[in-house]
Design an enzyme around this catalytic site. Structure first.
Site, mmCIF file in Angstrom:
data_model
loop_
_atom_site.group_PDB
_atom_site.id
_atom_site.type_symbol
_atom_site.label_atom_id
_atom_site.label_comp_id
_atom_site.label_asym_id
_atom_site.label_seq_id
_atom_site.Cartn_x
_atom_site.Cartn_y
_atom_site.Cartn_z
ATOM 1 C CG ASP A 137 52.407 146.427 37.655
ATOM 2 O OD1 ASP A 137 51.231 146.838 37.703
ATOM 3 O OD2 ASP A 137 53.393 147.186 37.615
ATOM 4 C CB ILE A 138 46.843 143.395 37.425
ATOM 5 C CG1 ILE A 138 47.518 142.017 37.424
ATOM 6 C CG2 ILE A 138 45.577 143.384 36.568
ATOM 7 C CD1 ILE A 138 48.170 141.610 36.108
ATOM 8 C CD GLU A 139 50.324 149.660 36.237
ATOM 9 O OE1 GLU A 139 50.080 150.870 36.179
ATOM 10 O OE2 GLU A 139 51.394 149.207 36.669
ATOM 11 N N GLY A 140 45.977 149.451 34.136
ATOM 12 C CA GLY A 140 45.522 149.817 32.797
ATOM 13 C C GLY A 140 44.379 148.930 32.351
ATOM 14 C CG ASP A 174 46.416 143.696 31.387
ATOM 15 O OD1 ASP A 174 45.888 142.967 30.524
ATOM 16 O OD2 ASP A 174 47.515 144.240 31.240
#
Ligand SMILES: *[C@@H]1O[C@H](CO)[C@@H](O)[C@H](O)[C@H]1NC(C)=O
Length: 326
Positions: A138-141, A143
């Site tokens: 889960d790649i968000e913010g 990252d």
């Protein structure tokens, strides 16, 4: 139901889309937001949903390349017994789990494990601990767009898949990305491109169709528009897949009740209609954030709450609705 799944698997072998991924699977925080008390033999019996995505294995909050639950140095996954107990309970009821690395908060392992081998070792500890055949990133913010982290992660995914194959298993890998009002952001598309360039096969692209600033009044059509925008983007990114295969390689993630955005609202009816859409297009998975929130608040409500939905509802009502995804 079982016959349907087998038919879908046979079809997917023919169409070269990997089968073996979870289908209707809510996110679940086992050690946060009061998730510790959940009794899965009861939840599975009452809701019909048997598959869950456990969130989030992270590096320690102070940046050590050690997999922990929620970034807490005292919750090292290598030493865990509590979450393992939940996993066993779910499997004993005929279900299965995935884990989701990353998330909006905390430190993703790819950000701090300085080389590919260290990163593979960290992810592998989690995979082996829970005997996983499904993992999510889960790649968000911060990252999303971290090129070094994305590069290491893509290389690690390739090795993890090879490690599984060497043991005669498949590792089903999903990538979770946030959405915007026009589908995937440029950074999201760049991350997908990077996995392709580095030979890291992603089996399913999961779209967080919430927190993008959607209109509460017309949430259903707004989400469908976003998912169709994503569909066009994915068709361009994955010209190797046909129309049907692109849908089968797309997952829809919802959020129940109030989200972090004051404009958005997902009622049980919103879920029902969007699950109809997912069934119609034969999407690869429907998830929602989160099982921990599938109950009415009992105390002060607040706008958005990790332990309840902030709307009027029956216990497990959203999870029961999710069981309509086939
Ligand atoms: C979240 O909901 C719980 C249960 O209703 C409540 O006790 C808690 O105060 C709420 N938290 C916030 C930040 O609103």
């Amino acid at each position: 139901m079982l016959a349907l799944r087998i038919a879908a698997c046979v079809l997917s072998v023919i169409s070269a889309v990997n089968c073996g991924g979870l289908r209707a699977a809510p996110y679940y925080m086992p050690l946060d937001n009061n998730g510790q008390d959940f009794d899965f033999s009861q939840i599975i019996k009452q809701t019909g949903v048997k598959q869950f995505i456990m969130a989030f294995p992270l590096a320690t909050d102070d940046g050590k390349c050690i997999p922990t639950w929620d970034g807490k140095a005292n919750l090292k996954i290598a030493d865990d017994t509590v979450v393992l107990g939940k996993v066993k309970q779910i499997r004993a009821s005929g279900g299965d789990v995935s884990v989701s690395f990353g998330g909006y908060n905390g430190v993703e392992l790819g950000h701090v494990c300085g080389d590919v081998n260290a990163l593979v070792n960290a992810y592998q500890i989690v995979i082996d601990k829970y005997s996983l055949t499904n993992v999510d990133f889960d790649i968000e913010g911060d990252d999303l767009g971290d090129v070094q982290g994305e590069t290491l992660r893509a290389k690690a995914i390739k090795i993890l898949k090879d490690n599984a194959k060497a043991k005669g298993k498949d590792l089903f890998v999903t990538l979770t990305l946030p959405s915007t009002t026009v589908g995937l952001s440029e950074l999201g598309r760049a991350e997908i491109k990077r996995t392709l360039d580095l030979g890291a096969h992603i089996d399913l692209y999961k779209i967080m169709a919430f927190d993008y600033g959607g209109p509460g009044a017309d949430q259903v059509n707004s989400v469908i528009t976003i998912m169709e925008d994503v569909h066009k983007q994915l068709k361009q990114l994955r010209p190797d897949l046909n129309e049907q295969q692109v849908y089968a390689s797309t997952g829809l993630i919802l959020m129940n009740g109030h989200t972090d955005q004051p404009s958005e609202l997902y009622t049980v009816d919103t879920f029902r209609k969007l699950i109809d859409y997912a069934n119609q297009k034969k999407l690869g998975r429907v998830s929602y954030w989160a099982l921990n929130r599938d109950r009415q608040c009992t105390g002060p409500v607040g706008w958005v709450n990790g332990t309840c939905s902030s709307i009027t509802q029956q216990p497990w009502e959203f999870t029961k609705t999710l069981a309509n995804f086939h």
